[in-house]
Design a protein around this motif. Sequence first.
Motif, PDB file in Angstrom:
ATOM      1  N   PHE A 248      41.384  44.921  41.386  1.00  0.00           N
ATOM      2  CA  PHE A 248      41.920  46.267  41.578  1.00  0.00           C
ATOM      3  C   PHE A 248      42.440  46.458  43.003  1.00  0.00           C
ATOM      4  O   PHE A 248      43.521  47.002  43.211  1.00  0.00           O
ATOM      5  CB  PHE A 248      40.846  47.318  41.284  1.00  0.00           C
ATOM      6  N   ASP A 249      41.659  45.996  43.986  1.00  0.00           N
ATOM      7  CA  ASP A 249      42.074  46.153  45.378  1.00  0.00           C
ATOM      8  C   ASP A 249      43.372  45.411  45.656  1.00  0.00           C
ATOM      9  O   ASP A 249      44.223  45.878  46.416  1.00  0.00           O
ATOM     10  CB  ASP A 249      40.977  45.642  46.317  1.00  0.00           C
ATOM     11  N   HIS A 250      43.511  44.224  45.055  1.00  0.00           N
ATOM     12  CA  HIS A 250      44.717  43.427  45.293  1.00  0.00           C
ATOM     13  C   HIS A 250      45.942  44.026  44.609  1.00  0.00           C
ATOM     14  O   HIS A 250      47.034  44.073  45.189  1.00  0.00           O
ATOM     15  CB  HIS A 250      44.490  41.993  44.787  1.00  0.00           C
ATOM     16  N   ASP A 251      45.764  44.483  43.368  1.00  0.00           N
ATOM     17  CA  ASP A 251      46.921  44.901  42.564  1.00  0.00           C
ATOM     18  C   ASP A 251      47.280  46.375  42.713  1.00  0.00           C
ATOM     19  O   ASP A 251      48.356  46.789  42.267  1.00  0.00           O
ATOM     20  CB  ASP A 251      46.651  44.608  41.082  1.00  0.00           C
ATOM     21  N   ALA A 252      46.397  47.166  43.305  1.00  0.00           N
ATOM     22  CA  ALA A 252      46.620  48.619  43.344  1.00  0.00           C
ATOM     23  C   ALA A 252      47.959  48.990  43.977  1.00  0.00           C
ATOM     24  O   ALA A 252      48.666  49.883  43.497  1.00  0.00           O
ATOM     25  CB  ALA A 252      45.482  49.301  44.088  1.00  0.00           C
ATOM     26  N   SER A 253      48.324  48.289  45.055  1.00  0.00           N
ATOM     27  CA  SER A 253      49.560  48.645  45.756  1.00  0.00           C
ATOM     28  C   SER A 253      50.801  48.360  44.929  1.00  0.00           C
ATOM     29  O   SER A 253      51.873  48.907  45.198  1.00  0.00           O
ATOM     30  CB  SER A 253      49.636  47.888  47.090  1.00  0.00           C
ATOM     31  N   PHE A 254      50.689  47.505  43.907  1.00  0.00           N
ATOM     32  CA  PHE A 254      51.838  47.172  43.058  1.00  0.00           C
ATOM     33  C   PHE A 254      51.902  48.043  41.811  1.00  0.00           C
ATOM     34  O   PHE A 254      52.826  47.911  41.004  1.00  0.00           O
ATOM     35  CB  PHE A 254      51.771  45.701  42.630  1.00  0.00           C
ATOM     36  N   LEU A 255      50.912  48.916  41.630  1.00  0.00           N
ATOM     37  CA  LEU A 255      50.791  49.661  40.368  1.00  0.00           C
ATOM     38  C   LEU A 255      50.795  51.174  40.583  1.00  0.00           C
ATOM     39  O   LEU A 255      50.262  51.908  39.770  1.00  0.00           O
ATOM     40  CB  LEU A 255      49.493  49.256  39.657  1.00  0.00           C
ATOM     41  N   GLU A 256      51.389  51.630  41.665  1.00  0.00           N
ATOM     42  CA  GLU A 256      51.317  53.055  41.984  1.00  0.00           C
ATOM     43  C   GLU A 256      52.018  53.927  40.950  1.00  0.00           C
ATOM     44  O   GLU A 256      51.720  55.114  40.833  1.00  0.00           O
ATOM     45  CB  GLU A 256      51.902  53.307  43.380  1.00  0.00           C
TER      46      GLU A 256
ATOM     47  N   TRP B  25      46.001  29.192  42.263  1.00  0.00           N
ATOM     48  CA  TRP B  25      44.716  29.216  42.965  1.00  0.00           C
ATOM     49  C   TRP B  25      44.541  30.553  43.687  1.00  0.00           C
ATOM     50  O   TRP B  25      43.484  31.169  43.640  1.00  0.00           O
ATOM     51  CB  TRP B  25      44.644  28.063  43.950  1.00  0.00           C
ATOM     52  N   GLY B  26      45.590  31.003  44.346  1.00  0.00           N
ATOM     53  CA  GLY B  26      45.521  32.288  45.049  1.00  0.00           C
ATOM     54  C   GLY B  26      45.316  33.448  44.099  1.00  0.00           C
ATOM     55  O   GLY B  26      44.557  34.386  44.384  1.00  0.00           O
ATOM     56  N   ARG B  27      45.987  33.399  42.952  1.00  0.00           N
ATOM     57  CA  ARG B  27      45.853  34.494  41.980  1.00  0.00           C
ATOM     58  C   ARG B  27      44.451  34.509  41.383  1.00  0.00           C
ATOM     59  O   ARG B  27      43.878  35.573  41.138  1.00  0.00           O
ATOM     60  CB  ARG B  27      46.907  34.350  40.878  1.00  0.00           C
ATOM     61  N   ASN B  28      43.881  33.335  41.139  1.00  0.00           N
ATOM     62  CA  ASN B  28      42.525  33.282  40.588  1.00  0.00           C
ATOM     63  C   ASN B  28      41.508  33.906  41.537  1.00  0.00           C
ATOM     64  O   ASN B  28      40.513  34.481  41.107  1.00  0.00           O
ATOM     65  CB  ASN B  28      42.131  31.835  40.279  1.00  0.00           C
ATOM     66  N   ALA B  29      41.760  33.801  42.835  1.00  0.00           N
ATOM     67  CA  ALA B  29      40.860  34.440  43.800  1.00  0.00           C
ATOM     68  C   ALA B  29      40.862  35.952  43.631  1.00  0.00           C
ATOM     69  O   ALA B  29      39.839  36.609  43.816  1.00  0.00           O
ATOM     70  CB  ALA B  29      41.274  34.066  45.219  1.00  0.00           C
ATOM     71  N   SER B  30      42.012  36.500  43.238  1.00  0.00           N
ATOM     72  CA  SER B  30      42.092  37.948  43.006  1.00  0.00           C
ATOM     73  C   SER B  30      41.305  38.361  41.772  1.00  0.00           C
ATOM     74  O   SER B  30      40.920  39.520  41.635  1.00  0.00           O
ATOM     75  CB  SER B  30      43.559  38.374  42.838  1.00  0.00           C
TER      76      SER B  30
ATOM     77  N   ALA C  15      47.684  48.305  30.231  1.00  0.00           N
ATOM     78  CA  ALA C  15      47.777  48.323  31.694  1.00  0.00           C
ATOM     79  C   ALA C  15      48.310  46.989  32.208  1.00  0.00           C
ATOM     80  O   ALA C  15      47.978  45.927  31.674  1.00  0.00           O
ATOM     81  CB  ALA C  15      46.406  48.608  32.303  1.00  0.00           C
ATOM     82  N   GLY C  16      49.128  47.050  33.260  1.00  0.00           N
ATOM     83  CA  GLY C  16      49.768  45.852  33.788  1.00  0.00           C
ATOM     84  C   GLY C  16      48.795  44.769  34.200  1.00  0.00           C
ATOM     85  O   GLY C  16      49.030  43.582  33.978  1.00  0.00           O
ATOM     86  N   ILE C  17      47.670  45.158  34.819  1.00  0.00           N
ATOM     87  CA  ILE C  17      46.720  44.159  35.303  1.00  0.00           C
ATOM     88  C   ILE C  17      46.065  43.392  34.161  1.00  0.00           C
ATOM     89  O   ILE C  17      45.543  42.303  34.358  1.00  0.00           O
ATOM     90  CB  ILE C  17      45.633  44.800  36.184  1.00  0.00           C
TER      91      ILE C  17
ATOM     92  N   ASP D 171      36.384  39.278  40.606  1.00  0.00           N
ATOM     93  CA  ASP D 171      35.735  40.318  39.817  1.00  0.00           C
ATOM     94  C   ASP D 171      36.706  41.490  39.708  1.00  0.00           C
ATOM     95  O   ASP D 171      37.827  41.435  40.239  1.00  0.00           O
ATOM     96  CB  ASP D 171      34.398  40.757  40.440  1.00  0.00           C
ATOM     97  N   GLU D 172      36.272  42.528  39.021  1.00  0.00           N
ATOM     98  CA  GLU D 172      37.178  43.654  38.782  1.00  0.00           C
ATOM     99  C   GLU D 172      37.630  44.321  40.074  1.00  0.00           C
ATOM    100  O   GLU D 172      38.803  44.688  40.228  1.00  0.00           O
ATOM    101  CB  GLU D 172      36.486  44.693  37.886  1.00  0.00           C
ATOM    102  N   LEU D 173      36.719  44.461  41.024  1.00  0.00           N
ATOM    103  CA  LEU D 173      37.065  45.173  42.248  1.00  0.00           C
ATOM    104  C   LEU D 173      38.069  44.414  43.099  1.00  0.00           C
ATOM    105  O   LEU D 173      38.986  45.009  43.665  1.00  0.00           O
ATOM    106  CB  LEU D 173      35.798  45.461  43.061  1.00  0.00           C
ATOM    107  N   THR D 174      37.913  43.083  43.207  1.00  0.00           N
ATOM    108  CA  THR D 174      38.887  42.317  43.973  1.00  0.00           C
ATOM    109  C   THR D 174      40.254  42.388  43.308  1.00  0.00           C
ATOM    110  O   THR D 174      41.282  42.470  43.990  1.00  0.00           O
ATOM    111  CB  THR D 174      38.458  40.843  44.098  1.00  0.00           C
TER     112      THR D 174
END
Length: 301
Positions: A83-91, A70-75, A11-13, A78-81
């Motif tokens: 998933f919520d951040h990356d979901a729109s890029f992984l359709e 730093w911004g990417r580490n905030a994403s 998986a990409g993430i 945990d798993e949910l943050t």
Amino acid sequence: LPVLNIVRPVAGIVGERLAFVPSIGFLTFITALVFHFLKNEPAKPGLSVLYKKPVLYLTFLIPVFLFYVWGRNASWKDELTLFDHDASFLERSAGANNLIANKYSEMLYFATPLYPKEVIVEKCWKHYNLAVQADSSVFSAINNAGVIAFRYMQKPELALGYFKAALRINPNFPQAYENLGDCYYQLKNYEGAVAAYKESIRQEPKQFNSHLRLATTLMDLRSYVEGAAVLEKANVLFPQSFEINEMAGRCYYLSGNEEKAIQKLESAYHLKPDTGIAKMLAELYLKTGNKEGASHYTNLQ
């Protein structure tokens, strides 16, 4: 090599993190090429390297890199943050959407104010369907979408189509047959439910719920003898099951076999004392003329 989706899909993430270590070899190779064509020796290690060209130019880029890292580490909090951040890029990623939906489905058992149950159901439904759209052969995602439609959206007709689709791709899928049986039962198609539960058990004899639901369906059809036979076979696999012994006792009772009913209900009572079972046993013993047994279970109520 392991992250090139050749050995197995990644998986990409997850793949972006796995790509960090292989990138070291790639950068080393590029560096070697640069020094080869410049016909120059690498500088000796030391802090002074940071103040010389072309490294000096790269030094100014470090704050920019730090800002994005730093911004990417905030994403990755945990798993949910993530998933919520990356979901729109992984359709268009079947693996990623299936992974995201599975994580949300685990949360259905412990919803929080931040993620109420209706929101989680919506996310599960969305991502399972995105996974299927990206790859129609992902039978687990199709089956799980059916579970969401049946159990949480209360749409058995819709769920039925998903379970059938999953079984067309993978006919050897006992859980999907059990789910199909649940749909048929909900729609009062008892014959279809019986056939589905039997196939689930045939493929996986230890499919516990299929045994219980098959017996329940047979009892609704008033096939008490057949229901008792199903539960006797299940009892061999699950001898310490209160539910199987209790239901078998009821089947025997309704079929008129009072001796076997007493035997099974007593087994159930010893596994889990229950006033309802004690009442049934008292009535059965009284009916068979065993006043001592009737009195014993009457006192246990």
